[in-house]
Scaffold this motif. Structure first.
Motif, PDB file in Angstrom:
ATOM      1  N   TYR A 112     -17.047   3.013  -9.478  1.00 32.64           N
ATOM      2  CA  TYR A 112     -16.278   1.860  -9.939  1.00 32.64           C
ATOM      3  C   TYR A 112     -15.861   1.079  -8.688  1.00 32.64           C
ATOM      4  O   TYR A 112     -14.824   1.342  -8.094  1.00 32.64           O
ATOM      5  CB  TYR A 112     -15.031   2.288 -10.716  1.00 32.64           C
ATOM      6  CG  TYR A 112     -15.243   2.754 -12.139  1.00 32.64           C
ATOM      7  CD1 TYR A 112     -16.474   3.190 -12.600  1.00 32.64           C
ATOM      8  CD2 TYR A 112     -14.179   2.777 -13.015  1.00 32.64           C
ATOM      9  CE1 TYR A 112     -16.642   3.623 -13.906  1.00 32.64           C
ATOM     10  CE2 TYR A 112     -14.340   3.212 -14.334  1.00 32.64           C
ATOM     11  CZ  TYR A 112     -15.567   3.633 -14.767  1.00 32.64           C
ATOM     12  OH  TYR A 112     -15.724   4.065 -16.065  1.00 32.64           O
ATOM     13  N   VAL A 127     -12.774  -3.336 -10.391  1.00 35.29           N
ATOM     14  CA  VAL A 127     -12.220  -3.150 -11.733  1.00 35.29           C
ATOM     15  C   VAL A 127     -11.240  -4.286 -11.991  1.00 35.29           C
ATOM     16  O   VAL A 127     -10.362  -4.544 -11.164  1.00 35.29           O
ATOM     17  CB  VAL A 127     -11.471  -1.800 -11.848  1.00 35.29           C
ATOM     18  CG1 VAL A 127     -10.884  -1.633 -13.247  1.00 35.29           C
ATOM     19  CG2 VAL A 127     -12.382  -0.631 -11.497  1.00 35.29           C
ATOM     20  N   ILE A 141     -16.014  -3.836 -15.087  1.00 34.94           N
ATOM     21  CA  ILE A 141     -16.235  -2.964 -13.938  1.00 34.94           C
ATOM     22  C   ILE A 141     -17.603  -3.251 -13.351  1.00 34.94           C
ATOM     23  O   ILE A 141     -18.611  -3.284 -14.071  1.00 34.94           O
ATOM     24  CB  ILE A 141     -16.119  -1.475 -14.339  1.00 34.94           C
ATOM     25  CG1 ILE A 141     -14.702  -1.247 -14.855  1.00 34.94           C
ATOM     26  CG2 ILE A 141     -16.458  -0.563 -13.156  1.00 34.94           C
ATOM     27  CD1 ILE A 141     -14.422   0.102 -15.371  1.00 34.94           C
TER      28      ILE A 141
END
Length: 151
Positions: A39, A42, A124
């Protein structure tokens, strides 16, 4: 960090009554970006249905120029219209993709509903090709359900 271990951490952030909803969302973004290796960015976008635009409210990762996105444009804009999760294993294969960084290889966008209405989404970006699984989708749906409770 496994998703099951992140749930109580997300809950603790969202149950903190001493900070604003926007700060809570920023802290959730930071937690996810720091805890899940793929990730890389985000963010939470929220819809203005009158202007048919999405507006970035909270994020973790590199700053982006894409703080306002028209409905229909890019993956986020498509989710604003479809009300459905959109997982992009390889952004190069998408015609309607807004490039935020040359390093982004994959994206997942999950709509956020409040009282049955799509009010925004979690977005994301990953610098890894095809990292997202059904487990990511279920976890992000859960995160959005918790976010909706504080709004």
């Amino acid at each position: 960090m496994p998703f099951k271990d992140l749930r109580p951490k997300v809950g603790a952030i969202l149950n903190n009554d001493t900070i604003s909803s926007e700060k809570k969302m920023t802290q959730v973004c930071e937690l996810l970006q720091e805890s899940i290796g793929y990730y890389d960015w985000v963010g939470f976008y929220f819809a203005n249905h009158d202007t048919k635009t999405l507006h970035l409210k909270a994020f973790a990762g590199e700053p982006t120029d894409h703080t306002e996105i028209p409905f229909g444009k890019g993956i986020c804009g498509q989710v604003a219209e479809s009300n459905a999760n959109f997982v992009v294993p390889d952004v190069k294969a998408q015609d309607n993709y807004i490039a935020c960084s040359i390093y982004v290889k994959a994206e997942i966008v999950v709509p956020l509903f409040k009282d049955g209405k799509n009010i925004g989404q979690i977005d994301i970006d990953s610098n890894t090709v095809d990292p997202f699984s059904e487990a990511d989708e279920r976890f992000l749906e859960w995160v959005n359900e918790r976010i909706a409770e504080i709004l």
